[in-house]
Design an enzyme around this catalytic site. Structure first.
Site, PDB file in Angstrom:
ATOM      1  N   SER A  51       0.817  -1.204   0.000  1.00 38.89           N
ATOM      2  CA  SER A  51       0.000   0.000   0.000  1.00 38.89           C
ATOM      3  C   SER A  51       0.858   1.265   0.000  1.00 38.89           C
ATOM      4  CB  SER A  51      -0.953  -0.045   1.203  1.00 38.89           C
ATOM      5  OG  SER A  51      -1.981   0.891   1.072  1.00 38.89           O
ATOM      6  N   ASP A  67      -8.257  -6.447  -5.079  1.00 42.03           N
ATOM      7  CA  ASP A  67      -8.019  -5.166  -4.417  1.00 42.03           C
ATOM      8  C   ASP A  67      -8.753  -4.050  -5.158  1.00 42.03           C
ATOM      9  OD1 ASP A  67      -7.026  -3.173  -2.788  1.00 42.03           O
ATOM     10  OD2 ASP A  67      -5.019  -3.178  -3.663  1.00 42.03           O
ATOM     11  N   HIS A 106      -6.054  -6.583  -1.061  1.00 37.44           N
ATOM     12  CA  HIS A 106      -4.984  -5.633  -0.786  1.00 37.44           C
ATOM     13  C   HIS A 106      -3.872  -6.256   0.051  1.00 37.44           C
ATOM     14  CE1 HIS A 106      -3.537  -1.511  -0.716  1.00 37.44           C
ATOM     15  NE2 HIS A 106      -3.452  -1.517   0.597  1.00 37.44           N
TER      16      HIS A 106
END
Length: 441
Positions: A159, A360, A420
């Site tokens: 991220s 994601d 994610h």
């Protein structure tokens, strides 16, 4: 800036006691400590030496893991929820990365996890400052642990951690050339990374539409909100762009009945509603993107048994206690892209890996592919000509777990059935990818 505290220690056996009264041993050596990276700014690191039945730690790479947010804790979430030797219930993790590498968790930026600042002006405000702080930490770490100076060193990230990892890798490459940091930097891996924020936001609508999570009206609403973000970015109004990004997320929630930004196949009923009255966008984003990394059970573990085990955490420091301030201080930098840095890394010959989860949303694969296609790196045409290779899921032989493509010093992994947090969703495939990236498979 020197090392602080006398709590750095190696353990050959850790017996951790959780609230259920269970005993869970962790075999292998560990070390942890603080580094004062600036006056009053303290960063915490936690190292697990590789624990493999077939190789000693000197024969395996060192991996530094950087969490997202900014404000998410690697020592907490990355460690106990994703790749560390124990899960949140202090049970051994079968897909721990420690079996294939020594793993260094760093609570980064300052104020994240067990890291802390003594003063309100001690927080980082951009990735340049984050990189400067990390270089101080790495310089100290490799001096304290000289046995790792020659071991291949990789930075893996997730991220917003990927955005920081790219910038840190650039500065680390310079520092090694100048001789100010002694280590064997072997590459950086950018997982579901916030490299080009606008490309992510602009593809939310098309991605949700093609997966039947938006109708025509919803697509129009989300696309309109994304265009507002785009205008702010194009006008270099980055703090405004961050606020409008938050608005765009609310529009997505409203039109999808609360889709989970981290995995489109799941839904959190508590997050269906938009921001509550009077909730500013910083508080809202903390709730959406930091709180999931700081669940109550994880917070109790970190501020209870883990804190007691570490024995060097100052009394006035609470794990995750400064997370909202970390995000707030980075808000003006949040929507800035770092695609140019990735380009420079590739041109400099640094090994760069991009890996992304199929499910994601917050950093969808469509958006990642867009910025990759705009790279100026001379190897891009060759990369684009290649067909990807299917990889078996180690947990289900004969079933495709990912696709990958590698050309010269650039690799891309498309991880199937993962959101994610890829190591949480597809642990065996993530471990296999680690081995491939670090040349063990």
């Amino acid at each position: 800036m020197g090392l602080l505290g006398s709590g750095c220690r190696l353990l050959f056996l850790l017996t951790a006691v959780f609230n259920k009264g269970l005993l869970s041993p962790v075999t292998g050596k560990e070390a942890w400590n603080y580094v004062e990276v600036r006056d009053g700014a303290h960063m915490f690191w936690w190292l697990y030496y590789a624990d493999s039945p077939s190789a000693g730690f000197m024969d395996l790479p060192l991996v530094m893991w950087l969490q997202g947010g900014p404000g998410g804790s690697g020592s907490g979430f990355g460690n106990f929820e994703e790749i560390g030797p124990l899960n949140r219930d202090l049970e051994p993790r079968k897909t721990s990365w420690v079996q294939a590498a020594s793993v260094l968790f760093v609570d980064n930026p300052v104020g994240t996890g067990f890291s802390y600042t003594d003063t309100p002006d001690g927080y980082a405000t951009n990735v340049a400052m984050v990189s400067s702080d990390m270089l101080v930490l790495l310089r100290n770490f490799f001096l304290e642990k000289p046995e790792f100076q020659s071991i291949p060193f990789y930075i893996f990230s997730e991220s917003y951690g990927g955005k920081m990892a790219a910038a840190i890798s650039q500065e680390l490459t310079k520092a090694i050339a100048e001789g100010t940091v002694k280590c064997n930097f072997a590459g950086v891996a950018l997982g579901d990374s916030w490299i080009s924020p606008l490309d992510s936001v602009m593809t939310w609508g098309p991605y949700l539409y093609t997966t039947s999570l938006l109708d025509d009206n919803g697509l129009a609403d989300v696309s309109s909100a994304a265009e507002d973000v785009k205008r702010a970015v194009e006008q270099q109004q980055f703090e405004k762009a961050t606020e409008l990004w938050s608005v765009a997320e609310t529009v997505v929630e409203q039109n999808t009945n609360g889709v989970n930004f981290y995995n489109i196949l799941t839904q959190d009923p508590d997050e269906k509603s938009s921001s509550s009255a009077g909730e500013d966008f910083i508080a809202l984003q903390t709730r959406r993107h930091i709180r999931p990394l700081h669940s109550q059970s994880l917070s109790e573990l970190m501020n209870g048994p883990v804190r007691k085990k570490l024995a060097i955490i100052p009394r006035n420091v609470t794990w995750g206690g400064q997370a909202e301030e970390v995000f707030s201080n980075m808000a003006g930098d949040f929507m800035r892209p770092v695609v140019d840095i990735v380009d420079q890394l590739l041109t400099a010959g640094v090994n760069v890996t991009v890996y992304n989860g199929q499910l994601d949303l917050i950093v969808d694969t469509m958006g990642q592919e867009l910025w990759v296609k705009r790279l100026k790196w001379e190897g891009l045409p060759g990369f684009n000509k290649l067909k990807w290779t299917a990889l078996d899921d180690p947990a289900s032989p004969g079933v495709t777990g990912a696709f990958c493509k590698t050309y010269k010093n650039f690799s891309f992994f498309w991880i199937l059935r993962a959101g994610h947090m890829i190591p949480s969703d597809q642990g065996p495939m993530a471990l296999e990818m680690l081995k491939m990236v670090t040349r063990q498979a």
